[in-house]
Design a protein around this motif. Structure first.
Motif, short mmCIF file in Angstrom:
data_model
loop_
_atom_site.label_atom_id
_atom_site.label_comp_id
_atom_site.label_asym_id
_atom_site.label_seq_id
_atom_site.Cartn_x
_atom_site.Cartn_y
_atom_site.Cartn_z
N MET A 15 4.77 -3.09 -37.65
CA MET A 15 4.29 -4.09 -37.96
C MET A 15 3.39 -4.23 -39.21
SD MET A 15 3.85 -7.26 -36.04
CE MET A 15 2.88 -8.79 -36.26
N ALA A 16 2.94 -3.53 -39.84
CA ALA A 16 2.37 -3.52 -41.09
C ALA A 16 3.29 -3.28 -42.15
CB ALA A 16 1.35 -2.50 -41.08
N ASN A 17 4.45 -2.84 -41.87
CA ASN A 17 5.61 -2.55 -42.85
C ASN A 17 6.46 -3.91 -42.95
OD1 ASN A 17 5.04 0.32 -43.38
ND2 ASN A 17 6.46 0.97 -41.95
N GLU A 18 6.42 -4.41 -42.00
CA GLU A 18 7.31 -5.74 -41.94
C GLU A 18 6.52 -6.96 -42.72
OE1 GLU A 18 7.93 -7.23 -37.96
OE2 GLU A 18 9.31 -5.54 -37.73
N ARG A 19 4.94 -6.79 -42.68
CA ARG A 19 4.18 -7.75 -43.23
C ARG A 19 4.02 -7.47 -44.98
NH1 ARG A 19 -2.59 -8.60 -42.16
NH2 ARG A 19 -2.72 -10.46 -43.44
N ARG A 20 4.05 -5.95 -45.12
CA ARG A 20 4.03 -5.57 -46.56
C ARG A 20 5.39 -6.10 -47.30
NH1 ARG A 20 1.11 -0.81 -45.27
NH2 ARG A 20 3.07 0.08 -44.42
N GLU A 21 6.41 -6.11 -46.62
CA GLU A 21 8.00 -6.50 -47.04
C GLU A 21 8.03 -7.73 -47.36
OE1 GLU A 21 10.79 -5.34 -48.00
OE2 GLU A 21 9.88 -3.24 -48.13
N ARG A 22 7.43 -8.69 -46.43
CA ARG A 22 7.33 -10.01 -46.82
C ARG A 22 6.36 -10.44 -47.89
NH1 ARG A 22 6.36 -10.36 -40.96
NH2 ARG A 22 4.43 -10.52 -41.40
N LYS A 23 5.26 -9.71 -48.04
CA LYS A 23 4.53 -9.85 -49.08
C LYS A 23 5.29 -9.75 -50.60
CE LYS A 23 -0.08 -9.99 -47.30
NZ LYS A 23 -1.83 -9.35 -47.40
N ARG A 24 5.81 -8.68 -50.46
CA ARG A 24 6.52 -8.10 -51.54
C ARG A 24 7.51 -9.14 -51.80
NH1 ARG A 24 10.97 -5.67 -52.79
NH2 ARG A 24 11.63 -5.46 -50.77
N ALA A 25 8.49 -9.72 -51.05
CA ALA A 25 9.52 -10.54 -51.15
C ALA A 25 8.86 -11.88 -51.75
CB ALA A 25 10.18 -10.77 -49.84
N LYS A 26 7.68 -12.28 -51.16
CA LYS A 26 7.23 -13.69 -51.70
C LYS A 26 6.55 -13.48 -53.19
CE LYS A 26 4.94 -15.92 -47.85
NZ LYS A 26 3.70 -16.49 -47.36
N ARG A 27 6.02 -12.37 -53.52
CA ARG A 27 5.71 -11.83 -54.86
C ARG A 27 7.00 -12.26 -55.85
NH1 ARG A 27 2.55 -7.84 -52.76
NH2 ARG A 27 4.00 -6.51 -53.34
N GLU A 28 8.20 -11.43 -55.48
CA GLU A 28 9.24 -11.29 -56.25
C GLU A 28 9.98 -12.73 -56.36
OE1 GLU A 28 12.12 -8.71 -54.87
OE2 GLU A 28 10.71 -6.74 -55.11
N ALA A 29 9.92 -13.66 -55.30
CA ALA A 29 10.37 -15.03 -55.39
C ALA A 29 9.46 -15.72 -56.21
CB ALA A 29 10.34 -15.61 -53.91
N LYS A 30 8.23 -15.59 -56.22
CA LYS A 30 7.16 -16.46 -57.04
C LYS A 30 7.67 -16.04 -58.63
CE LYS A 30 3.33 -17.45 -54.09
NZ LYS A 30 2.01 -17.30 -54.07
N ARG A 31 7.74 -14.75 -58.75
CA ARG A 31 8.06 -14.21 -60.15
C ARG A 31 9.41 -14.73 -60.59
NH1 ARG A 31 8.44 -8.63 -59.60
NH2 ARG A 31 6.73 -8.50 -58.68
N GLU A 32 10.34 -14.84 -59.83
CA GLU A 32 11.62 -15.19 -60.46
C GLU A 32 11.66 -16.60 -60.54
OE1 GLU A 32 15.90 -15.45 -58.07
OE2 GLU A 32 14.82 -13.44 -58.01
N ALA A 33 10.89 -17.59 -59.66
CA ALA A 33 10.76 -18.96 -59.86
C ALA A 33 10.00 -19.29 -61.30
CB ALA A 33 9.96 -19.58 -58.68
N ALA A 34 9.10 -18.47 -61.68
CA ALA A 34 8.54 -18.81 -62.71
C ALA A 34 9.29 -18.57 -64.27
CB ALA A 34 7.22 -17.98 -62.87
N GLN A 35 10.40 -18.04 -63.96
CA GLN A 35 11.17 -17.74 -65.16
C GLN A 35 12.03 -19.10 -65.64
OE1 GLN A 35 12.01 -14.89 -66.55
NE2 GLN A 35 10.52 -13.76 -65.21
N PRO A 36 11.58 -19.37 -67.11
CA PRO A 36 12.29 -20.60 -67.63
C PRO A 36 13.85 -20.69 -67.41
CG PRO A 36 11.75 -18.89 -69.51
CD PRO A 36 11.40 -18.32 -68.10
N ILE A 37 14.03 -21.99 -67.30
CA ILE A 37 15.37 -22.17 -67.19
C ILE A 37 16.20 -22.37 -68.24
CG2 ILE A 37 17.29 -23.92 -66.16
CD1 ILE A 37 15.38 -24.45 -63.87
N PRO A 38 17.18 -21.57 -68.86
CA PRO A 38 17.68 -21.91 -70.26
C PRO A 38 18.51 -22.99 -70.38
CG PRO A 38 18.95 -20.16 -68.79
CD PRO A 38 17.93 -20.61 -68.05
#
Length: 90
Positions: free
Chosen positions: A1-24
């Motif tokens: 259960m804890a591993n799944e939660r960590r995976e979701r958090k990691r995926a959210k961080r990556e999605a936020k980082r990707e969304a913050a990239q400027p659109i060329p």
């Protein structure tokens, strides 16, 4: 259960980082580079054609060897079209 939660958090961080990239900014020249004429080689034995009611003639590869709707120049399935069973045409 804890591993799944960590995976979701990691995926959210990556999605936020990707969304913050400027659109060329893209120009018409950038799009012109993307548009290329893709055709099936009409001189190939495996090219088949059909007409639509609108009068448009569609050509496709009967062996499904065409990639992205077009034939590469070094297509492994290419065979010169035979004329009357006497060999390949020129």
């Amino acid at each position: 259960m804890a591993n799944e939660r960590r995976e979701r958090k990691r995926a959210k961080r990556e999605a936020k980082r990707e969304a913050a990239q400027p659109i060329p900014d893209l120009t018409d020249a950038d799009f012109d580079q993307l548009l290329v004429e893709i055709t099936v080689r009409a001189d190939c034995e495996h090219a088949s054609t059909r007409s639509t009611p609108d009068g448009l003639v569609l050509t496709r590869c009967a062996r499904d060897a065409a990639v992205g709707g077009g034939c590469p120049l070094d297509c492994a399935m290419y065979e010169g079209r035979r004329i009357g069973g006497l060999g390949t045409g020129t």
